[in-house]
Design an enzyme around this catalytic site. Sequence first.
Site, PDB file in Angstrom:
ATOM      1  CE  LYS A  26     -37.963 -24.073   5.506  1.00  0.00           C
ATOM      2  NZ  LYS A  26     -36.926 -25.024   5.971  1.00  0.00           N
ATOM      3  CG  ASP A  41     -34.663 -22.116   5.525  1.00  0.00           C
ATOM      4  OD1 ASP A  41     -34.483 -23.312   5.776  1.00  0.00           O
ATOM      5  OD2 ASP A  41     -34.540 -21.659   4.356  1.00  0.00           O
TER       6      ASP A  41
HETATM    7  N1  GLU Z   1     -34.638 -24.463   8.302  1.00  0.00           N
HETATM    8  C1  GLU Z   1     -34.026 -25.633   8.836  1.00  0.00           C
HETATM    9  C2  GLU Z   1     -34.369 -26.821   7.955  1.00  0.00           C
HETATM   10  O1  GLU Z   1     -34.486 -26.669   6.758  1.00  0.00           O
HETATM   11  C3  GLU Z   1     -34.315 -25.841  10.309  1.00  0.00           C
HETATM   12  C4  GLU Z   1     -35.750 -25.962  10.674  1.00  0.00           C
HETATM   13  C5  GLU Z   1     -36.023 -26.026  12.178  1.00  0.00           C
HETATM   14  O2  GLU Z   1     -35.078 -26.009  12.968  1.00  0.00           O
HETATM   15  O3  GLU Z   1     -37.215 -26.084  12.531  1.00  0.00           O
HETATM   16  O4  GLU Z   1     -34.484 -27.935   8.374  1.00  0.00           O
END
Ligand code: GLU
Length: 445
Positions: free
Chosen positions: A124, A164
Amino acid sequence: MNLEKIMNDLEKKNPGEVEYLQAVREVLESIEEVYNENPQFESANIIERLVEPDRILTFKISWMDDSGKVHVNRGFRVQFNNAIGPYKGGLRFHPSVNLSILKFLGFEQIFKNSLTTLPMGGAKGGSDFDPKGKSNAEIMRFCQGFMMELWKIIGPETDVPAGDIGVGGREIGFLYGMYKKVARENSGVLTGKGLNWGGSLIRPEATGFGAVYFAKEMLATKKQTFEGKIVAVSGFGNVAWGAAQKATELGGKVVTISGPDGYIYDPDGISGEKIEYMLELRASNQDIVKPYSYEFPNAKFHQGKRPWEVKCDIALPCATQNELNKEDAQNLIKNGVFCIAEGANMPSTPEAVELFIEHKILFGPGKAVNAGGVATSGLEMSQNAMKLSWPLKEVDHRLHEIMCSIHESCVKYGKDKEGYVNYVKGANVAGFLKVANAMLDHGVI
Ligand code: GLU
């Protein structure tokens, strides 16, 4: 496993990282039994290796606003675990972003990605940059500055970021533009890309669609459907938008959305053009839902309140972490809710989750329910690697299959003797076993 000792040591090592410690405790509590039954995990010290991120990059972004004033923000990428595939996870731009929040999200992502059935590790990233009220040009300059640091540690086979909160299609465009300029390659390193340059159909809707597909499976265990049900949704971003669309399509009536300013109650149901209006609200960069009540006067705006006080059958928290506390859970239960599916990451506090489980309510945790977003990112990676684009039907079909398979895994590991499915336990155990076994296969590295 000595849970309290592990948590005490972690607290000492990571003081004040409330969200991160909350996420770790939830997982460890769920996996304690299966961990103790398999001594090979303890011999390889899996827990200590799992809770420590592989690496964290912190950097500075200096950027100039439209009036010529110079600002400084902090950027991060937490590469948490790559036992089952390249690091994968979104970027969040929000003033609340700090290391604790990104470590919690990165940790959750390990298990979520493991549940998707696709080979993706957990990561993340993001920044404390606040997109609220910023012009297009300011957002572009910030994204370019952010990528000038991030590109050094990402790549299609190493780390694949996405969006996100605060990072949508526009931001991914600016980030990708700078990435391909400096990295001199065009292999689709980010997901959530535009359809004209390597993006996948359904990706924008995927998290919300997936959440409703998962809820549909949960309801089916009680021989129920969305048909005629009252649905309370929080948030008004991408996830809430997709969830409202799919819940409406399946016959549910969505009566709320919410923002940091309060919530909207629309007794006529939020469907059709009203769902599309959510996109306009989001694109205004103001982070408020109040204008909905000017646009659709039958709806009522409740200043500073959360939607969990309305009567509903199904609740879909799609805003942010810890947005549904014990009192909210009590209200929902009192009003007869029978299914809660978390579209956001960890939106319910531990006390709220405990109450739902105690009352044997269908409760689906974020890492299972919202995995459709990252799963479709995985499908975008596959399409990029093959240099082709699947039609809408194919992506939607695969997303649906993945959500059903995640539901199956939760039932497999979460069903108790009385037949109640503890989806929190099921998701954590299923996600953990795959990652832990992969770590064992790879030796001590
Ligand atoms: N931010 C999204 C999540 O919390 C998607 C992450 C992604 O597609 O890599 O899963």
